[in-house]
Scaffold this active site. Structure first.
Site, PDB file in Angstrom:
ATOM      1  N   LYS A   1       0.916  -1.241  -0.020  1.00 16.53           N
ATOM      2  CA  LYS A   1       0.130  -0.062  -0.023  1.00 16.53           C
ATOM      3  C   LYS A   1       0.988   1.232   0.038  1.00 16.53           C
ATOM      4  O   LYS A   1       2.328   1.109   0.286  1.00 16.53           O
ATOM      5  CB  LYS A   1      -0.893  -0.188   1.284  1.00 16.53           C
ATOM      6  CG  LYS A   1      -0.103  -0.246   2.783  1.00 16.53           C
ATOM      7  CD  LYS A   1      -1.081  -0.264   3.770  1.00 16.53           C
ATOM      8  CE  LYS A   1      -0.320  -0.454   5.046  1.00 16.53           C
ATOM      9  NZ  LYS A   1      -1.048  -0.555   6.101  1.00 16.53           N
TER      10      LYS A   1
ATOM     11  N   ARG B   1     -10.574  -0.361  14.958  1.00 15.04           N
ATOM     12  CA  ARG B   1     -10.385   0.443  13.732  1.00 15.04           C
ATOM     13  C   ARG B   1     -11.557  -0.234  12.825  1.00 15.04           C
ATOM     14  O   ARG B   1     -12.463   0.003  13.026  1.00 15.04           O
ATOM     15  CB  ARG B   1      -8.950   0.380  13.186  1.00 15.04           C
ATOM     16  CG  ARG B   1      -8.799   1.459  12.067  1.00 15.04           C
ATOM     17  CD  ARG B   1      -7.244   1.596  11.632  1.00 15.04           C
ATOM     18  NE  ARG B   1      -6.816   0.285  11.087  1.00 15.04           N
ATOM     19  CZ  ARG B   1      -5.597   0.241  10.685  1.00 15.04           C
ATOM     20  NH1 ARG B   1      -4.762   1.142  10.611  1.00 15.04           N
ATOM     21  NH2 ARG B   1      -5.102  -0.956  10.290  1.00 15.04           N
TER      22      ARG B   1
ATOM     23  N   TYR C   1      13.689  30.743   3.796  1.00 18.39           N
ATOM     24  CA  TYR C   1      12.634  31.417   4.098  1.00 18.39           C
ATOM     25  C   TYR C   1      12.486  31.793   5.675  1.00 18.39           C
ATOM     26  O   TYR C   1      13.159  31.035   6.464  1.00 18.39           O
ATOM     27  CB  TYR C   1      11.178  30.423   3.958  1.00 18.39           C
ATOM     28  CG  TYR C   1      10.840  30.355   2.574  1.00 18.39           C
ATOM     29  CD1 TYR C   1      10.533  31.584   1.850  1.00 18.39           C
ATOM     30  CD2 TYR C   1      10.991  29.055   1.744  1.00 18.39           C
ATOM     31  CE1 TYR C   1      10.181  31.464   0.488  1.00 18.39           C
ATOM     32  CE2 TYR C   1      10.431  29.087   0.603  1.00 18.39           C
ATOM     33  CZ  TYR C   1      10.166  30.191  -0.074  1.00 18.39           C
ATOM     34  OH  TYR C   1       9.869  30.075  -1.469  1.00 18.39           O
TER      35      TYR C   1
ATOM     36  N   MET D   1       9.768  23.874  -0.509  1.00 21.54           N
ATOM     37  CA  MET D   1       8.933  22.633  -1.440  1.00 21.54           C
ATOM     38  C   MET D   1       9.906  21.777  -2.089  1.00 21.54           C
ATOM     39  O   MET D   1       9.858  20.769  -2.195  1.00 21.54           O
ATOM     40  CB  MET D   1       7.900  23.521  -2.054  1.00 21.54           C
ATOM     41  CG  MET D   1       7.111  22.566  -2.753  1.00 21.54           C
ATOM     42  SD  MET D   1       5.726  23.316  -3.810  1.00 21.54           S
ATOM     43  CE  MET D   1       4.711  23.961  -2.660  1.00 21.54           C
TER      44      MET D   1
END
Ligand code: PLP
Length: 372
Positions: free
Chosen positions: A38, A132, A265, A313
């Site tokens: 998965k 779950r 940043y 990013m």
């Protein structure tokens, strides 16, 4: 075809084969591996990994969604593909078209599949204590009822352990209770004349800490990729696991940052002295956690280069003091070996306050995956 462009993943298929061998020698002879592929095979690349597993004789796979299962079928995976999660009725067509085995996530869901009327192959999820997915283990009437739904071909039942990684008495007791609940359901179904289904319970930690269990399948995920969830995790089984994935990126620019200057940043890093820095062509969109800002390190030419400033990013900055002759085009290792040093996925997970499962499963779409 595959290029080591700006940032990429290298897959060591020999290590994957080695790990399969380790699991096979640990598990009872009649227990088959049903690897969890998965989330793009925990970021490794579901098609590459599943094909390699198929070549090693693996015939069952688990995925999270029908879409993941469909993708594997279209790429030539022929074995059983179990969808562990919920499939909405709008996607029931895919279950049929791609011959996927769907999890019955609870009794209500079984009735939804019944209403559809088409013939579905399913495994029934049993909730033995995680709360779950799965029908409650003590709702035996409801579970037995699912087997009597005419359009459901029930080929298996399974449950999931939620503290099998835990080593203290409380976690052990809880896991043993879950195992007993599951065994009780199996026995009770047999007692009611219901049989012919496969059983499975263990994920990686269930296999590594409770290897004496003997079910039909074992759903190995993270450990099959050669790593554990946390750096300090200990397991009972003495297996040697080798990491399959390495994450690398290019140095795209090398420059000076002078004493008192800040970088990135938010000007989140300030140089205490004149220093050389490097810009790497990888960022949080590629799966490098932004919480690694001013934290952790990468490897370059066998030496550590600490992360400085905020992760962007598509880029990140590293301190190149102490690394001579670094030039644009050099390879930086974010996960993997460089010289005598190694950064493991567990290390990156530790710096980012998470587990390696999250680090790996979030590896970005645009990373090239290269089998080496
Ligand atoms: C993801 C998953 C697994 C595999 O878990 P690992 O801890 O990675 O081995 C097994 N079973 C279920 C139901 C899962 O969701």
């Amino acid at each position: 075809m595959y290029q080591k462009g700006r940032a990429w993943i290298e897959l060591n298929m020999e290590h994957l084969k080695h790990n399969i061998g380790q699991f096979r020698s640990l598990l009872p002879a009649d227990c088959a591996l049903m690897p969890a592929v998965k989330a793009n095979a925990y970021g490794h690349g579901a098609v590459l990994i599943s094909k390699a597993l198929q070549e090693e004789g693996i015939e069952s796979f688990c995925v999270a969604s029908a879409a993941e299962g469909a993708g594997l079928r279209r790429s030539g995976i022929t074995g059983e593909i179990l969808v562990l999660g919920y499939t909405h009725p709008e996607q029931f067509d895919d279950l049929i078209a791609y011959d996927l085995t769907q999890t019955v996530v609870d009794g209500n869901y079984a009735r939804q599949l019944k209403r559809d009327g088409r013939r579905f192959t399913v495994h029934v999820g049993i909730d033995t204590g995680m709360h779950r997915l799965g029908e409650r283990w003590d709702h035996l009437g409801e579970i037995a009822e699912i087997f009597r739904i005419p359009n459901l071909n029930v080929t298996g039942i399974y449950s999931h352990l939620c503290v099998s990684d835990g080593k203290d008495g409380k976690d052990r007791a809880y896991t043993i209770e879950q195992i007993h609940h599951f065994e009780y359901v199996v026995e009770e179904l047999h007692r009611r004349g219901i049989g012919g289904f496969k059983c499975h319970l263990q994920g990686s930690y269930g296999i590594l800490n409770y290897s004496e269990l003997c079910f039909d399948y074992a759903r190995a995920g993270i450990a099959l990729y050669g790593i554990l969830s946390g750096k300090n995790d200990k397991v009972d089984a003495s297996v040697e696991l080798k990491p399959v994935l390495a994450l690398k990126a290019r140095v795209e620019s090398v420059k000076m940052l002078y004493q008192g200057e800040s970088a990135g940043y938010g000007l989140a890093y300030c140089a205490e002295k004149n220093q050389k820095i490097g810009v790497l062509s990888i960022g949080y969109a590629d799966g490098v956690p932004r919480s690694l800002s001013n934290r952790g390190q990468v490897l370059l030419k066998g030496k550590p280069a600490p992360v400085i400033g905020r992760i962007c990013m598509d880029q990140m900055l590293v301190d190149l003091s102490g690394i001579e002759h670094a030039v644009p085009g050099d390879e930086a290792v974010l996960i993997g070996k460089s010289g005598d040093l190694e950064i493991r996925a567990e290390d990156m997970a530790g710096w980012a306050d998470t587990i390696s499962n999250e680090i790996l499963s979030r590896m970005g779409e645009r990373l090239e995956r290269i089998a080496v």
